[in-house]
Structures are given as C-alpha cells and as structure tokens.
Design a protein around this motif. Sequence first.
Motif, PDB file in Angstrom:
ATOM      1  N   ALA A  61       0.851  -1.208   0.000  1.00  0.00           N
ATOM      2  CA  ALA A  61       0.000   0.000   0.000  1.00  0.00           C
ATOM      3  C   ALA A  61       0.880   1.249   0.000  1.00  0.00           C
ATOM      4  N   ASP A  62       0.569   2.172  -0.897  1.00  0.00           N
ATOM      5  CA  ASP A  62       1.315   3.431  -0.954  1.00  0.00           C
ATOM      6  C   ASP A  62       0.720   4.445   0.007  1.00  0.00           C
ATOM      7  N   LEU A  63      -0.590   4.338   0.244  1.00  0.00           N
ATOM      8  CA  LEU A  63      -1.306   5.264   1.116  1.00  0.00           C
ATOM      9  C   LEU A  63      -2.304   4.446   1.925  1.00  0.00           C
ATOM     10  N   VAL A  64      -2.573   4.870   3.144  1.00  0.00           N
ATOM     11  CA  VAL A  64      -3.584   4.157   3.939  1.00  0.00           C
ATOM     12  C   VAL A  64      -4.535   5.191   4.548  1.00  0.00           C
ATOM     13  N   ARG A  65      -5.827   4.899   4.432  1.00  0.00           N
ATOM     14  CA  ARG A  65      -6.840   5.818   4.969  1.00  0.00           C
ATOM     15  C   ARG A  65      -7.335   5.314   6.315  1.00  0.00           C
ATOM     16  N   ILE A  66      -7.582   6.254   7.194  1.00  0.00           N
ATOM     17  CA  ILE A  66      -8.054   5.930   8.549  1.00  0.00           C
ATOM     18  C   ILE A  66      -9.251   6.827   8.861  1.00  0.00           C
ATOM     19  N   SER A  67     -10.297   6.239   9.412  1.00  0.00           N
ATOM     20  CA  SER A  67     -11.482   7.020   9.796  1.00  0.00           C
ATOM     21  C   SER A  67     -11.223   7.848  11.034  1.00  0.00           C
ATOM     22  N   VAL A  68     -11.723   9.075  10.999  1.00  0.00           N
ATOM     23  CA  VAL A  68     -11.576   9.930  12.179  1.00  0.00           C
ATOM     24  C   VAL A  68     -12.970  10.430  12.575  1.00  0.00           C
ATOM     25  N   PRO A  69     -13.727   9.581  13.268  1.00  0.00           N
ATOM     26  CA  PRO A  69     -15.112   9.953  13.548  1.00  0.00           C
ATOM     27  C   PRO A  69     -15.301  10.884  14.756  1.00  0.00           C
ATOM     28  N   ASP A  70     -14.314  10.945  15.658  1.00  0.00           N
ATOM     29  CA  ASP A  70     -14.501  11.760  16.860  1.00  0.00           C
ATOM     30  C   ASP A  70     -13.154  12.316  17.345  1.00  0.00           C
ATOM     31  N   GLU A  71     -13.242  13.123  18.395  1.00  0.00           N
ATOM     32  CA  GLU A  71     -12.032  13.805  18.858  1.00  0.00           C
ATOM     33  C   GLU A  71     -10.976  12.820  19.368  1.00  0.00           C
ATOM     34  N   ALA A  72     -11.450  11.758  20.016  1.00  0.00           N
ATOM     35  CA  ALA A  72     -10.501  10.756  20.529  1.00  0.00           C
ATOM     36  C   ALA A  72      -9.724  10.124  19.367  1.00  0.00           C
ATOM     37  N   SER A  73     -10.403   9.955  18.234  1.00  0.00           N
ATOM     38  CA  SER A  73      -9.727   9.384  17.055  1.00  0.00           C
ATOM     39  C   SER A  73      -8.696  10.361  16.499  1.00  0.00           C
ATOM     40  N   SER A  74      -9.009  11.667  16.546  1.00  0.00           N
ATOM     41  CA  SER A  74      -8.021  12.670  16.090  1.00  0.00           C
ATOM     42  C   SER A  74      -6.763  12.562  16.935  1.00  0.00           C
ATOM     43  N   LYS A  75      -6.968  12.389  18.248  1.00  0.00           N
ATOM     44  CA  LYS A  75      -5.805  12.268  19.150  1.00  0.00           C
ATOM     45  C   LYS A  75      -5.009  11.004  18.823  1.00  0.00           C
ATOM     46  N   ALA A  76      -5.749   9.919  18.610  1.00  0.00           N
ATOM     47  CA  ALA A  76      -5.072   8.650  18.284  1.00  0.00           C
ATOM     48  C   ALA A  76      -4.322   8.767  16.963  1.00  0.00           C
ATOM     49  N   LEU A  77      -4.927   9.501  16.024  1.00  0.00           N
ATOM     50  CA  LEU A  77      -4.302   9.664  14.701  1.00  0.00           C
ATOM     51  C   LEU A  77      -2.892  10.253  14.833  1.00  0.00           C
ATOM     52  N   LYS A  78      -2.777  11.192  15.740  1.00  0.00           N
ATOM     53  CA  LYS A  78      -1.476  11.837  15.947  1.00  0.00           C
ATOM     54  C   LYS A  78      -0.421  10.805  16.360  1.00  0.00           C
ATOM     55  N   GLU A  79      -0.822   9.892  17.216  1.00  0.00           N
ATOM     56  CA  GLU A  79       0.103   8.833  17.669  1.00  0.00           C
ATOM     57  C   GLU A  79       0.410   7.869  16.515  1.00  0.00           C
ATOM     58  N   ILE A  80      -0.636   7.518  15.777  1.00  0.00           N
ATOM     59  CA  ILE A  80      -0.476   6.547  14.682  1.00  0.00           C
ATOM     60  C   ILE A  80       0.490   7.091  13.625  1.00  0.00           C
ATOM     61  N   VAL A  81       0.273   8.346  13.239  1.00  0.00           N
ATOM     62  CA  VAL A  81       1.103   8.951  12.182  1.00  0.00           C
ATOM     63  C   VAL A  81       2.587   8.885  12.546  1.00  0.00           C
ATOM     64  N   LYS A  82       2.875   9.047  13.848  1.00  0.00           N
ATOM     65  CA  LYS A  82       4.279   9.003  14.289  1.00  0.00           C
ATOM     66  C   LYS A  82       4.895   7.624  14.123  1.00  0.00           C
ATOM     67  N   GLU A  83       4.058   6.596  14.149  1.00  0.00           N
ATOM     68  CA  GLU A  83       4.593   5.232  14.169  1.00  0.00           C
ATOM     69  C   GLU A  83       4.558   4.500  12.831  1.00  0.00           C
ATOM     70  N   VAL A  84       4.102   5.185  11.798  1.00  0.00           N
ATOM     71  CA  VAL A  84       4.050   4.516  10.495  1.00  0.00           C
ATOM     72  C   VAL A  84       4.826   5.341   9.469  1.00  0.00           C
TER      73      VAL A  84
END
Length: 377
Positions: A61-84
């Motif tokens: 996969a060249d790109l991966v999409r992640i759902s961001v349905p709520d504020e907690a997911s936005s916070k998690a996204l920040k952590e995820i982006v750092k690790e991939v």
Amino acid sequence: MSLNHVRPWRNIYRRKSRQIMVGNVPVGGDAPISVQTMTNTLTTDVAATVAQVNAAAEAGADLVRISVPDEASSKALKEIVKEVTVPIVADIHFHYKRGIEAAEAGAACLRINPGNIGDETRVKEVIKAARDHNCSIRIGVNAGSLERHLLEKYGEPCPEAMVESGLEHIRILEDNDFHNFKISVKASDVFLSAAAYQGIAEATDAPIHLGITEAGGLVSGTIKSAIGLGNLLWMGIGDTIRVSLSADPVEEVKVGYEILKSLGLRHRGVNIISCPSCARQGFDVIKTVEVLEKRLEHIKTPMSLSIIGCVVNGPGEALMTDVGFTGGGAGSGMVYLAGKQSHKLSNDQMIDHIVEQVEAKAAQLEAEKAASDKAAE
Ligand code: SF4
C-alpha cells in the motif's frame, strides 16, 4: 523491458492530470498509479491500527486511509502517524473540526467534501489547516450521499448529478485558491461509477482516485472492482486506486496490484502465470501455485514465473517469463530460465528449487537496477 512499441495493442494512454503530493507520494501526472486501502480497526486502538497500517504497507500500500469519527480518534491519529511510514489519509465526514484536527495531527490528506461541512467560515478554516500543514484533500463524491438539491434536480443518483456534485466541491476549493486536491466519484454500481468517472475525467484535470464503493466480499468485490476499475484504467483514467472489499485491507492491496499488473500499469512482486490444470498435468498445479504464492510473498521485485502443467502450453508461456516450470512425464518437469529450456527437475524438489531460482533472479534484477540507477546519476 517493455515491448509495447512492437505491440501497440497493449498501450494505455493515461489521461493527463496535474500532479499533487500526498505526503511523499506523488499522485497524478506521470506518477505510478498508487494503491490505497483503509483500516477497519478502531482508530482509538492505536496499536491495532498501526499494525494494520504496517501490514498493508508491507503488502505494497502506498497510502492508507483511517477514519476519524470523533475527537478521541483525532488524538489517536497523531500517535499513529508518528509510528508509520506510509502517508495517512484521514477520512472525515461532516465534522469540520475533525478535518482541522487531522491536518494538525499529521495526516497527508483529508478525505472531506467541502460542501458538506457547513458555512463558509468552517470551510475556510479546514482549507487553512490543510494548507498550513501541507495536507492535500480528496473530494469524495458518493452516489449514496449526494446532496439533496442534486437528487431533486436529477430525480436519482446519476452520472450527471455526481459530476455536478464533484464540480461544486471543486469550485469551493478553487475559490479559496486551494488546488492540492484529487477527486473520486464512487458508486457501488459499476455502470454508474464508470460513467461518472468518465464525466469527471473530462471536466477537470485534478488527479482521480478510483474506486467502486461497497463492492462486496473478497470474490464478488474483486470481480466488480476488476471490471469497473479495469475498464477505467484501460481508458487511461485513474491516478490512485482503492479496491473496497469486506475483507482484510491486505487483500484489498493485493487485488489492487493484481488489477494494475493485469493491465501492465504497475508491477510488484512475482506475477505467476499458471494453467488451470487438467488430466494432462504432470504435477499438482493448483497446490503448487498455492504454496508458491505464499513462499514468494516476500519478493517485491517485479518479475514473472510460469507454472504450467504440461507441454501443451508450458514452453510457450515459459518463453515470456523470467522463470518457468513445465510438467513432464515420470515425476519430473523442465525448468526454463529467461525463456530458455535450462534443466530437468523432479517434481518433489520443485518448490524449493523454484523459490531459489526466483530469489536468485530477483537479486540479479535488483543488482542490475542498482547499477543502471548509479550510471544514470
Ligand atoms: S497446460 Fe496442460 S495441464 Fe495445464 S490445462 Fe493445459 S493441457 Fe492441462
């Protein structure tokens, strides 16, 4: 080496789109058609989502999409982006704040429809966040969620309504001098999708994200996607693709690559050409291919392998492949290297031997590529 100059019937002339960057991945223009997938873990489960993103990236996969349905997911996204390492596309619906948060969290792209997130001030805020954080946008028109005024105008979801919806969203971005966007016009119906994509391809030079939405399970969704996306890609339309399956994201990536490989648009890993087998087979073709597919998953170098049950089609197919095996009589068959008959091999040694041959060929191709890249520097 491509021989398309002597086989013009294999040429695909890609639509000329402008190029944008999604993180470090170019999309559009003459960039390779990128393959995307989407996670189906809870975004707030950072470990599970990171694992799924990495598995998809490992599969190509060249790109991966992640759902961001709520504020907690936005916070998690920040952590995820750092690790991939693969650029992340944040999937946003309706909540403009999630769009801003996702851009701030390091998403490389927001999948958001600017016309659906409220008044002009909100739209401007999201666009500003995208611009400030070097984040692109994908306008994602979907036949299932067309704007009410278009449904009233056209009576039902139709290609014209989808194109009009896309152009309305494009206008909002362009009015705000934002051009770092791509667009999709998806439907679960193959005819509707194909017609809408052809319409939007004529109406804009934005890069196009192709997909048949809610395509179905592994087998039915693969077929639907291969028909829908395959036709469009064959026409030269499409700069990035996502195959939507009710299955593991890794399967979506594999199917995406297979569609591109079938059309000669992109190559990755071993392209196995195998016969369906019949009473003439000199060994168990189906089982062999199943095992080889697994054993050769680690090879990323584009190359071809033919595994053919007997001499009816074996030598002919082997002519065109890097490594080949054709079944013969008395428990053995013939190995072909670079299209030429090489040596006899007994069936019981075949799997290990073919894996070794493929690994050696991959190493040779990589070394040649490294040498030619160096010479071009
Ligand atoms: S190549 Fe031989 S074994 Fe394979 S399907 Fe054809 S005839 Fe049968």
